[in-house]
Design a protein around this motif. Sequence first.
Motif, PDB file in Angstrom:
ATOM      1  N   LEU A 115       0.831  -1.195   0.000  1.00 50.24           N
ATOM      2  CA  LEU A 115       0.000   0.000   0.000  1.00 50.24           C
ATOM      3  C   LEU A 115       0.870   1.250   0.000  1.00 50.24           C
ATOM      4  O   LEU A 115       1.963   1.268   0.564  1.00 50.24           O
ATOM      5  CB  LEU A 115      -0.912   0.020   1.226  1.00 50.24           C
ATOM      6  N   THR A 116       0.342   2.302  -0.594  1.00 52.71           N
ATOM      7  CA  THR A 116       0.996   3.610  -0.585  1.00 52.71           C
ATOM      8  C   THR A 116       0.000   4.653  -0.092  1.00 52.71           C
ATOM      9  O   THR A 116      -1.187   4.358   0.096  1.00 52.71           O
ATOM     10  CB  THR A 116       1.494   3.986  -1.987  1.00 52.71           C
ATOM     11  N   LYS A 117       0.487   5.856   0.093  1.00 54.52           N
ATOM     12  CA  LYS A 117      -0.390   6.929   0.562  1.00 54.52           C
ATOM     13  C   LYS A 117      -1.471   7.258  -0.468  1.00 54.52           C
ATOM     14  O   LYS A 117      -2.510   7.820  -0.109  1.00 54.52           O
ATOM     15  CB  LYS A 117       0.429   8.171   0.869  1.00 54.52           C
ATOM     16  N   LYS A 118      -1.226   6.933  -1.718  1.00 56.06           N
ATOM     17  CA  LYS A 118      -2.190   7.224  -2.767  1.00 56.06           C
ATOM     18  C   LYS A 118      -3.137   6.059  -3.038  1.00 56.06           C
ATOM     19  O   LYS A 118      -3.979   6.150  -3.934  1.00 56.06           O
ATOM     20  CB  LYS A 118      -1.450   7.605  -4.048  1.00 56.06           C
ATOM     21  N   SER A 119      -3.003   4.981  -2.289  1.00 55.25           N
ATOM     22  CA  SER A 119      -3.906   3.846  -2.483  1.00 55.25           C
ATOM     23  C   SER A 119      -5.333   4.248  -2.140  1.00 55.25           C
ATOM     24  O   SER A 119      -5.564   4.956  -1.148  1.00 55.25           O
ATOM     25  CB  SER A 119      -3.475   2.664  -1.613  1.00 55.25           C
ATOM     26  N   PRO A 120      -6.322   3.849  -2.947  1.00 56.10           N
ATOM     27  CA  PRO A 120      -7.710   4.234  -2.651  1.00 56.10           C
ATOM     28  C   PRO A 120      -8.202   3.607  -1.348  1.00 56.10           C
ATOM     29  O   PRO A 120      -7.732   2.552  -0.927  1.00 56.10           O
ATOM     30  CB  PRO A 120      -8.477   3.700  -3.863  1.00 56.10           C
ATOM     31  N   ARG A 121      -9.147   4.289  -0.745  1.00 57.66           N
ATOM     32  CA  ARG A 121      -9.715   3.783   0.506  1.00 57.66           C
ATOM     33  C   ARG A 121     -10.407   2.447   0.260  1.00 57.66           C
ATOM     34  O   ARG A 121     -11.127   2.284  -0.714  1.00 57.66           O
ATOM     35  CB  ARG A 121     -10.720   4.786   1.072  1.00 57.66           C
ATOM     36  N   GLY A 122     -10.156   1.498   1.172  1.00 51.27           N
ATOM     37  CA  GLY A 122     -10.712   0.168   1.035  1.00 51.27           C
ATOM     38  C   GLY A 122      -9.745  -0.829   0.431  1.00 51.27           C
ATOM     39  O   GLY A 122     -10.067  -2.022   0.347  1.00 51.27           O
ATOM     40  N   SER A 123      -8.553  -0.359   0.007  1.00 52.98           N
ATOM     41  CA  SER A 123      -7.571  -1.280  -0.564  1.00 52.98           C
ATOM     42  C   SER A 123      -7.071  -2.242   0.505  1.00 52.98           C
ATOM     43  O   SER A 123      -6.852  -1.855   1.659  1.00 52.98           O
ATOM     44  CB  SER A 123      -6.396  -0.495  -1.152  1.00 52.98           C
ATOM     45  N   MET A 133      -6.356   0.102   3.868  1.00 51.17           N
ATOM     46  CA  MET A 133      -6.346   1.553   3.771  1.00 51.17           C
ATOM     47  C   MET A 133      -7.714   2.097   4.138  1.00 51.17           C
ATOM     48  O   MET A 133      -8.687   1.937   3.399  1.00 51.17           O
ATOM     49  CB  MET A 133      -5.967   1.990   2.350  1.00 51.17           C
ATOM     50  N   ASP A 134      -7.803   2.722   5.311  1.00 50.66           N
ATOM     51  CA  ASP A 134      -9.023   3.426   5.725  1.00 50.66           C
ATOM     52  C   ASP A 134      -8.701   4.914   5.635  1.00 50.66           C
ATOM     53  O   ASP A 134      -8.223   5.372   4.603  1.00 50.66           O
ATOM     54  CB  ASP A 134      -9.427   2.992   7.125  1.00 50.66           C
ATOM     55  N   VAL A 135      -8.945   5.683   6.667  1.00 51.29           N
ATOM     56  CA  VAL A 135      -8.473   7.065   6.670  1.00 51.29           C
ATOM     57  C   VAL A 135      -6.952   7.077   6.591  1.00 51.29           C
ATOM     58  O   VAL A 135      -6.343   7.924   5.939  1.00 51.29           O
ATOM     59  CB  VAL A 135      -8.967   7.793   7.939  1.00 51.29           C
ATOM     60  N   ARG A 136      -6.341   6.121   7.261  1.00 51.46           N
ATOM     61  CA  ARG A 136      -4.905   5.859   7.143  1.00 51.46           C
ATOM     62  C   ARG A 136      -4.711   4.353   7.135  1.00 51.46           C
ATOM     63  O   ARG A 136      -5.647   3.591   7.322  1.00 51.46           O
ATOM     64  CB  ARG A 136      -4.140   6.509   8.298  1.00 51.46           C
ATOM     65  N   GLU A 137      -3.479   3.937   6.954  1.00 52.31           N
ATOM     66  CA  GLU A 137      -3.200   2.515   6.847  1.00 52.31           C
ATOM     67  C   GLU A 137      -3.395   1.817   8.190  1.00 52.31           C
ATOM     68  O   GLU A 137      -2.907   2.280   9.223  1.00 52.31           O
ATOM     69  CB  GLU A 137      -1.764   2.315   6.353  1.00 52.31           C
ATOM     70  N   VAL A 138      -4.116   0.703   8.168  1.00 55.31           N
ATOM     71  CA  VAL A 138      -4.380  -0.100   9.357  1.00 55.31           C
ATOM     72  C   VAL A 138      -3.743  -1.464   9.158  1.00 55.31           C
ATOM     73  O   VAL A 138      -3.933  -2.093   8.103  1.00 55.31           O
ATOM     74  CB  VAL A 138      -5.890  -0.252   9.615  1.00 55.31           C
ATOM     75  N   SER A 139      -2.987  -1.935  10.154  1.00 51.57           N
ATOM     76  CA  SER A 139      -2.303  -3.226  10.063  1.00 51.57           C
ATOM     77  C   SER A 139      -2.869  -4.173  11.108  1.00 51.57           C
ATOM     78  O   SER A 139      -3.061  -3.781  12.261  1.00 51.57           O
ATOM     79  CB  SER A 139      -0.798  -3.060  10.283  1.00 51.57           C
ATOM     80  N   LEU A 140      -3.141  -5.396  10.685  1.00 50.21           N
ATOM     81  CA  LEU A 140      -3.677  -6.405  11.587  1.00 50.21           C
ATOM     82  C   LEU A 140      -2.978  -7.730  11.356  1.00 50.21           C
ATOM     83  O   LEU A 140      -2.393  -7.965  10.295  1.00 50.21           O
ATOM     84  CB  LEU A 140      -5.187  -6.587  11.405  1.00 50.21           C
ATOM     85  N   CYS A 141      -3.073  -8.583  12.361  1.00 50.23           N
ATOM     86  CA  CYS A 141      -2.488  -9.912  12.293  1.00 50.23           C
ATOM     87  C   CYS A 141      -3.450 -10.885  12.964  1.00 50.23           C
ATOM     88  O   CYS A 141      -4.008 -10.578  14.017  1.00 50.23           O
ATOM     89  CB  CYS A 141      -1.129  -9.926  12.984  1.00 50.23           C
TER      90      CYS A 141
END
Length: 550
Positions: free
Chosen positions: A357-365, A380-388
């Motif tokens: 993902l990049t800062k320009k990735s569309p929301r929902g990616s 990618m939501d408002v900002r990048e969210v990471s989960l495991c």
Amino acid sequence: MTVSDSWLSVSERYSCSYCYKLLSDRWFEADAAKETSFYLSIYLSIRGHIQGRRGRSGGDAGGSGDGVRDRSRSPHHQRWKTEAEPDDGVPQPPRFNPKRTPGVQPPLNMGNPPPGEIFSHFFDAAVFKLLCENTNKNAAKNLEKGTKFIWTEITPDEMKKFIGMLLYMAVLKLPKISDFWRQQTIFHVPFPATVMSRDRFMAILSNLHLSDPEKNEENDKKKGTEDYDHLHRVRPLMELICVNCKAIYHPRQHLAVDERMVGTKARLSIKQYMKAKPTKWGLKFFVLADMNGHTIDFMLYTGKSKWASGKGLSFDVVAGLVNKGYLGSGYKIYMDNFYTTCGTYRVGVPTTQENALTKKSPRGSIRWIRDRDLLFVKWMDVREVSLCSTIHPVYSGDTVERWSKTGDGPQQKISVPRPTSATEYNKYMGGVDTSDQMIGTNTVHRKTRRWPTTVFQHLLDIAVTNSFVIHKTRCASLQENPMTRQRFQEELTAHLLGVDVKNGPQKTPGNKHLTVKYLNLQILSTSTALPTCVCTPVCLLALVFFNPQS
């Protein structure tokens, strides 16, 4: 075959240098110890290592490579995949097989017990006995020192009234405790004085003790050594409440681990600072809670411990809170990025940038990498969210509505994809936060310089809140409307004080109040002198003119 025979056969079969080294380094020590648990610990270490090698090589662990991992399968060398790509490694959902029926346990699972009965299973006879004995000992100790106060030994019945007064003050907030006994003022509250005098209440509060004062002195002599127990003054009551929380309620499948701050600015070595919490300074509790807000277990953090496992604080917290009986039963634990094993992660993240993902990735990616059962997800939501996660698929078609502005037009709500792990995390992670919100409603917490009193107040809040959760659970099963949080605490307060919640102080009529049922009225001329009105302002009478000649 003996345990030692199984070691040798396993190590010879797989020709692993790790196993031989483990045996050669620890065999003499194990042979001298002659303890089955010690043998078993080494055996499990070897077995776990062999199973790991077998899984990494994709076949027989005795094959070529001697356990060298295939770098092409490492999450650090894979490319990030999208939600459109198939996920063929989804683990089977764990079978939920708890040892007890989840929910409220007997005898509270029959009917809809009143608040007082539910609370009595948290603050039971053992708790009141502990409080009374230690409070009486502490009062006698303070009298010997020359402290001036009047004391008679407190009984469990009086301790119940004292706790009832604390809950009463939590509902009816006043700035200071002494304000509840103010006299000759429009802010006078008549009820507290009918329960106990101000001096008696303050004497109980100042002498309240959760542990044996003599044992406290012995523990204080160990200060500065490894044997010193920071929680000795509160541990007896904490352990009783922990046992009762787990005995009367068995958790459902989804659990959450999180931190909780209990505010205090006392000069204390175990006091913590958390910038992101609303209460920044205070005592830090690690809490295990059900999704409905029931506090199952908790521990008070005291800093670095000599009992640390060496695997990190987050590992020790989760291993300490999650009951060993839950393991293998299909429970699912949710946690935030403080805990590195799963949940929203901090470390061990794949470092590859291929298709990331990049800062320009569309929301929902969505981007993901799977390493056997372990799934890394970026969203990618408002900002990048990471989960495991070790239990979820990548994407199950879940969407969430978000505001979006397209071109020069107004903002509109659009549906964006959301990973399954993010949906489940938002749904089940809030157990501790829900508990915190209910505890914050009508809390008994008051500012004090004695940190054991702060802990006592919090334990009382936990007991009341858990009682309310049980009440709501029983009402839901019976399809009845539950009480509100405040109404529940009012009923519990009345039970502890031995009064009816609807019986307030009796009103006495004023000396000058006149009750008039029938009046023969006659309008007087304006020249007639008007008598002085003797009615008080609260009389709901219109202007009445009496004819003195009638």
